[in-house]
Write a protein that holds these residues in place. Structure first.
Motif, PDB file in Angstrom:
ATOM      1  N   ALA A   1     -37.761 -20.358   8.769  1.00 56.71           N
ATOM      2  CA  ALA A   1     -38.785 -21.139   8.052  1.00 56.71           C
ATOM      3  C   ALA A   1     -38.184 -22.450   7.532  1.00 56.71           C
ATOM      4  N   TYR A   2     -36.953 -22.353   7.035  1.00 58.14           N
ATOM      5  CA  TYR A   2     -36.269 -23.544   6.515  1.00 58.14           C
ATOM      6  C   TYR A   2     -36.008 -24.542   7.658  1.00 58.14           C
ATOM      7  N   ALA A   3     -35.556 -24.012   8.805  1.00 57.73           N
ATOM      8  CA  ALA A   3     -35.288 -24.872   9.975  1.00 57.73           C
ATOM      9  C   ALA A   3     -36.577 -25.559  10.420  1.00 57.73           C
TER      10      ALA A   3
ATOM     11  N   TRP B   1     -21.512 -22.493  11.962  1.00 55.94           N
ATOM     12  CA  TRP B   1     -22.101 -21.193  12.295  1.00 55.94           C
ATOM     13  C   TRP B   1     -22.932 -20.615  11.148  1.00 55.94           C
ATOM     14  N   ASN B   2     -22.823 -21.181   9.943  1.00 52.92           N
ATOM     15  CA  ASN B   2     -23.418 -20.455   8.806  1.00 52.92           C
ATOM     16  C   ASN B   2     -24.939 -20.628   8.706  1.00 52.92           C
ATOM     17  N   PHE B   3     -25.464 -21.748   9.237  1.00 47.97           N
ATOM     18  CA  PHE B   3     -26.920 -21.932   9.335  1.00 47.97           C
ATOM     19  C   PHE B   3     -27.210 -22.452  10.748  1.00 47.97           C
ATOM     20  N   PRO B   4     -27.133 -21.556  11.752  1.00 45.25           N
ATOM     21  CA  PRO B   4     -27.169 -22.034  13.136  1.00 45.25           C
ATOM     22  C   PRO B   4     -28.493 -22.661  13.547  1.00 45.25           C
TER      23      PRO B   4
ATOM     24  N   ALA C   1     -30.981 -24.058  10.998  1.00 47.28           N
ATOM     25  CA  ALA C   1     -31.358 -25.162  10.102  1.00 47.28           C
ATOM     26  C   ALA C   1     -30.439 -26.371  10.246  1.00 47.28           C
ATOM     27  N   MET C   2     -29.141 -26.126  10.513  1.00 50.98           N
ATOM     28  CA  MET C   2     -28.229 -27.275  10.614  1.00 50.98           C
ATOM     29  C   MET C   2     -28.448 -28.050  11.918  1.00 50.98           C
ATOM     30  N   ILE C   3     -29.120 -27.398  12.899  1.00 50.50           N
ATOM     31  CA  ILE C   3     -29.480 -28.129  14.131  1.00 50.50           C
ATOM     32  C   ILE C   3     -30.785 -28.902  13.921  1.00 50.50           C
ATOM     33  N   THR C   4     -31.808 -28.249  13.365  1.00 51.93           N
ATOM     34  CA  THR C   4     -33.100 -28.961  13.234  1.00 51.93           C
ATOM     35  C   THR C   4     -33.003 -30.082  12.199  1.00 51.93           C
ATOM     36  N   ARG C   5     -32.134 -29.914  11.195  1.00 54.92           N
ATOM     37  CA  ARG C   5     -31.983 -30.942  10.166  1.00 54.92           C
ATOM     38  C   ARG C   5     -31.425 -32.238  10.763  1.00 54.92           C
ATOM     39  N   LYS C   6     -30.785 -32.122  11.933  1.00 52.00           N
ATOM     40  CA  LYS C   6     -30.258 -33.309  12.626  1.00 52.00           C
ATOM     41  C   LYS C   6     -31.192 -33.735  13.773  1.00 52.00           C
TER      42      LYS C   6
ATOM     43  N   PHE D   1     -24.739 -15.057  -3.275  1.00 52.46           N
ATOM     44  CA  PHE D   1     -24.573 -14.051  -2.226  1.00 52.46           C
ATOM     45  C   PHE D   1     -25.415 -14.291  -0.976  1.00 52.46           C
ATOM     46  N   ARG D   2     -26.124 -15.421  -0.923  1.00 49.04           N
ATOM     47  CA  ARG D   2     -26.774 -15.805   0.339  1.00 49.04           C
ATOM     48  C   ARG D   2     -25.714 -15.848   1.422  1.00 49.04           C
ATOM     49  N   ASN D   3     -26.022 -15.251   2.545  1.00 47.40           N
ATOM     50  CA  ASN D   3     -25.105 -15.305   3.692  1.00 47.40           C
ATOM     51  C   ASN D   3     -23.689 -14.877   3.303  1.00 47.40           C
TER      52      ASN D   3
ATOM     53  N   GLN E   1     -21.289 -17.449   2.249  1.00 41.76           N
ATOM     54  CA  GLN E   1     -20.825 -18.439   3.236  1.00 41.76           C
ATOM     55  C   GLN E   1     -21.833 -19.578   3.367  1.00 41.76           C
ATOM     56  N   THR E   2     -22.065 -20.232   2.262  1.00 39.16           N
ATOM     57  CA  THR E   2     -22.990 -21.363   2.231  1.00 39.16           C
ATOM     58  C   THR E   2     -22.265 -22.511   1.547  1.00 39.16           C
ATOM     59  N   CYS E   3     -22.448 -23.705   2.078  1.00 33.10           N
ATOM     60  CA  CYS E   3     -21.699 -24.827   1.523  1.00 33.10           C
ATOM     61  C   CYS E   3     -22.049 -25.107   0.070  1.00 33.10           C
ATOM     62  N   ILE E   4     -23.241 -24.679  -0.354  1.00 28.32           N
ATOM     63  CA  ILE E   4     -23.632 -24.948  -1.745  1.00 28.32           C
ATOM     64  C   ILE E   4     -23.546 -23.687  -2.619  1.00 28.32           C
ATOM     65  N   CYS E   5     -22.915 -22.628  -2.128  1.00 28.88           N
ATOM     66  CA  CYS E   5     -22.740 -21.427  -2.958  1.00 28.88           C
ATOM     67  C   CYS E   5     -21.922 -21.763  -4.200  1.00 28.88           C
TER      68      CYS E   5
ATOM     69  N   PRO F   1     -31.787 -25.324  -4.700  1.00 27.36           N
ATOM     70  CA  PRO F   1     -32.326 -26.692  -4.702  1.00 27.36           C
ATOM     71  C   PRO F   1     -32.652 -27.277  -3.317  1.00 27.36           C
ATOM     72  N   SER F   2     -32.212 -26.636  -2.226  1.00 27.67           N
ATOM     73  CA  SER F   2     -32.386 -27.256  -0.895  1.00 27.67           C
ATOM     74  C   SER F   2     -33.851 -27.320  -0.489  1.00 27.67           C
ATOM     75  N   ALA F   3     -34.242 -28.428   0.140  1.00 27.63           N
ATOM     76  CA  ALA F   3     -35.616 -28.571   0.647  1.00 27.63           C
ATOM     77  C   ALA F   3     -35.630 -29.689   1.669  1.00 27.63           C
TER      78      ALA F   3
ATOM     79  N   PRO G   1     -33.158 -35.327  -0.296  1.00 30.30           N
ATOM     80  CA  PRO G   1     -31.958 -35.853   0.389  1.00 30.30           C
ATOM     81  C   PRO G   1     -30.709 -35.041   0.066  1.00 30.30           C
ATOM     82  N   PHE G   2     -30.319 -34.176   0.964  1.00 28.27           N
ATOM     83  CA  PHE G   2     -29.196 -33.263   0.765  1.00 28.27           C
ATOM     84  C   PHE G   2     -27.905 -33.943   1.218  1.00 28.27           C
ATOM     85  N   GLY G   3     -26.854 -33.841   0.410  1.00 28.44           N
ATOM     86  CA  GLY G   3     -25.573 -34.396   0.852  1.00 28.44           C
ATOM     87  C   GLY G   3     -24.592 -34.492  -0.284  1.00 28.44           C
TER      88      GLY G   3
HETATM   89  N1  LIG Z   1     -27.024 -23.917   2.479  1.00 28.84           N
HETATM   90  C1  LIG Z   1     -27.149 -25.269   2.811  1.00 28.84           C
HETATM   91  C2  LIG Z   1     -26.528 -25.588   4.058  1.00 28.84           C
HETATM   92  C3  LIG Z   1     -25.065 -25.334   3.935  1.00 28.84           C
HETATM   93  O1  LIG Z   1     -24.531 -24.285   4.097  1.00 28.84           O
HETATM   94  C4  LIG Z   1     -28.589 -25.663   2.664  1.00 28.84           C
HETATM   95  O2  LIG Z   1     -29.134 -25.138   1.717  1.00 28.84           O
HETATM   96  O3  LIG Z   1     -29.117 -26.476   3.405  1.00 28.84           O
END
Ligand SMILES: N[C@@H](CC=O)C(=O)O
Ligand code: NAD
Length: 465
Positions: free
Chosen positions: A86-88, A132-135, A137-142, A258-260, A263-267, A424-426, A430-432
């Motif tokens: 859904a996020y992707a 690999w952690n958001f296979p 969403a990290m593709i569709t976000r680009k 504890f999401r993933n 293994q989340t960059c914003i954990c 906070p992600s949406a 502007p995430f970064g």
């Molecule tokens: N969890 C991040 C992506 C990094 O792992 C996000 O919320 O977009």
């Protein structure tokens, strides 16, 4: 012909064996992506938008299949994988609309017979390298902002999780996006990365992954002066002030951490609690953490899956052991269930207290299910601990005091701030990161800017009456 085994990190089973692209195939895909650029750029914005919406519809129709692929190759609990789809999709939806809103402007000139017009143009062929952690969403976000901007796009998924990308690209082509406009390359990043950075045809590299690899890509992109955007590592602090709503703060900490399996960059990696509430916060957290169920992500009641691989496992294990050796107390967890033969690595969700800043766990990104708790007695001290890292991706704080919240927001050196918010992600924001967490932003109106050049034309010699 080189092959790549994709396996389930929860069971060690090989799910699929994929062929990797040879050097010539990589260069051929780059050439084709570049050649397709001029037609895609010219396609009208409403048609690009329609194609993106059709891709989004197919992602929705295939959400269970996609979620199963994500869980099978990454180990993420299936509930979270459904959430990731859904996020992707939300990035595709957002940029399907933004495709129609790439506006120029006019500037008053400094002479009556001149006019200055500003236009936006796509930067050209873009390569999106994903972790690999958001296979998904990290593709569709680009891919979605690149395609919306009029760039052709090549996705390079992580070697652990290529199957999600294969499916996403298949769906995009089924939606009608031309095949040279959206391609993927399968291979080991460290072997083929130089082909991306070395090519003059590639005009943009959008990378999400470790700070270490990001720095190499920035350096290697300098020779051809490519556009780069970098979404890199994080080491998020989470501050809980004495006035915070404690149960809410505990629940949000749990969900964010504890999401993933962490293994989340914003954990949140460093939980910094006011000393007056440390005991109560720690006890409430312990109760909830101890109730989390670890297991195979394909089972519906799993809360925590395995960590991705041996390297990740060793890093987390060493951080816990080093913290213990320096005096940290294990509040709960600290059990390990590994099978090196099958390559499965589970770490029980762990809470550590009595943690100090000299411990590795407070200095390095963890990327695992461990919460270290330390305390503060003045808000400036909490800020000092929080900012004491080269990373600057996300930070969280919990307080109901408006003035304190504003002060924290102003002084925390992080690109994403969650104030009484652990999620906070949406797609519309502007995430970064700041400092060594990155360059550029993904999501929101900012997320398409990195795929656009700004060009102006000064028109003179107007007819004067
Ligand atoms: N969890 C991040 C992506 C990094 O792992 C996000 O919320 O977009
Ligand atoms: N800031 C963000 O939005 C964000 C989001 C997710 C993950 N991350 C970060 O990603 C890291 C975890 O992911 P990872 O272990 O897959 O990271 P990684 O840097 O090892 O790999 C990421 C991607 O880069 C590729 N790669 C590796 N070396 C390369 C090279 N020399 N040239 C080109 N490509 C290369 C890999 O194949 C993979 O696709 C963590 O540090 C995490 O914080 C950041």
């Amino acid at each position: 012909m080189a092959m790549m085994e994709v396996s389930n990190p929860a069971t060690g089973e090989v799910i699929e064996v994929l062929k990797t692209d040879s050097e010539n195939e990589v260069l051929e895909k780059i050439r084709r992506g570049h050649a397709a650029q001029s037609d895609w750029k010219r396609l009208d914005a409403h048609e690009k938008s329609r194609l993106l919406k059709e891709w989004s519809r197919l992602v929705e129709d295939n959400k269970e299949a996609l979620a199963n692929i994500i869980t099978s190759e990454s180990g993420k609990p299936i509930r979270e994988s459904i959430g990731e789809v859904a996020y992707a999709k939300s990035y595709i939806d957002w940029y399907a609309e933004e495709a129609k809103r790439i506006y120029g402007r006019t500037i008053p000139a400094n002479s009556a017979n001149k006019e200055i017009l500003i236009a936006k143009q796509p930067v050209g062929l873009a390569i999106g390298i994903a972790p690999w952690n958001f296979p998904a969403a990290m593709i569709t976000r680009k891919a979605a902002p690149a395609l919306a901007a009029g760039c052709t796009f090549i996705a390079k998924p992580a070697e652990e999780t290529p199957l999600t990308t294969v499916k996403l690209v298949e769906l995009a082509l089924e939606a009608g996006i031309p095949e040279d406009v959206f391609q993927y390359i399968n291979g080991y990043g460290h072997e083929i990365g130089h082909l991306f950075t070395g090519s003059e045809l590639v005009r943009k590299i959008s990378f999400t992954g470790s700070t270490e690899v990001g720095k190499k890509l920035i350096q290697a992109s300098a020779n051809t002066v490519k556009h780069v955007s970098m979404e890199l590592g994080g080491h998020a602090p989470l501050i809980v002030n004495a006035d915070a709503d404690l149960d809410f703060a505990v629940d949000q900490t749990l969900a964010a951490k504890f999401r993933n399996a962490g293994q989340t960059c914003i954990c949140p990696n460093r939980v910094i609690v006011h000393e007056s509430i440390e005991a109560a916060f720690t006890e409430k957290l312990r109760e909830k953490v101890a109730a989390l169920k670890m297991g195979n992500g394909l089972e519906a009641d799993t809360d925590i899956g395995p960590v991705i691989n041996e390297e990740g496992y060793n890093k987390i294990y060493n951080q816990i052991r080093e913290a213990e050796s320096k005096g940290a107390t294990v509040v709960c967890g600290n059990a390990f269930d590994t099978d090196p033969e099958k390559q499965t690595y589970f770490i029980e969700p762990t809470v550590l207290s009595n943690v100090s800043e000299d411990m590795l766990i407070m200095q390095e990104e963890t990327f695992g299910p461990v919460i270290p708790i330390t305390t503060f007695n003045s808000i400036d001290r909490a800020i000092e601990i929080a900012n004491g890292t080269p990373y600057g991706l996300a930070a969280y704080f919990f307080t109901n005091d408006y003035r304190l919240g504003k002060y924290l927001h102003e002084n925390l050196e992080f690109g994403v701030i969650g104030w009484n918010d652990g999620a906070p992600s949406a797609a519309h924001a502007p995430f970064g990161g700041m400092k060594e967490s990155g360059l550029g932003r993904e999501g929101g109106i900012e997320g398409i800017e990195g795929y656009l050049e700004t060009k102006y034309i000064s028109i003179g010699n107007h007819i004067q009456k």
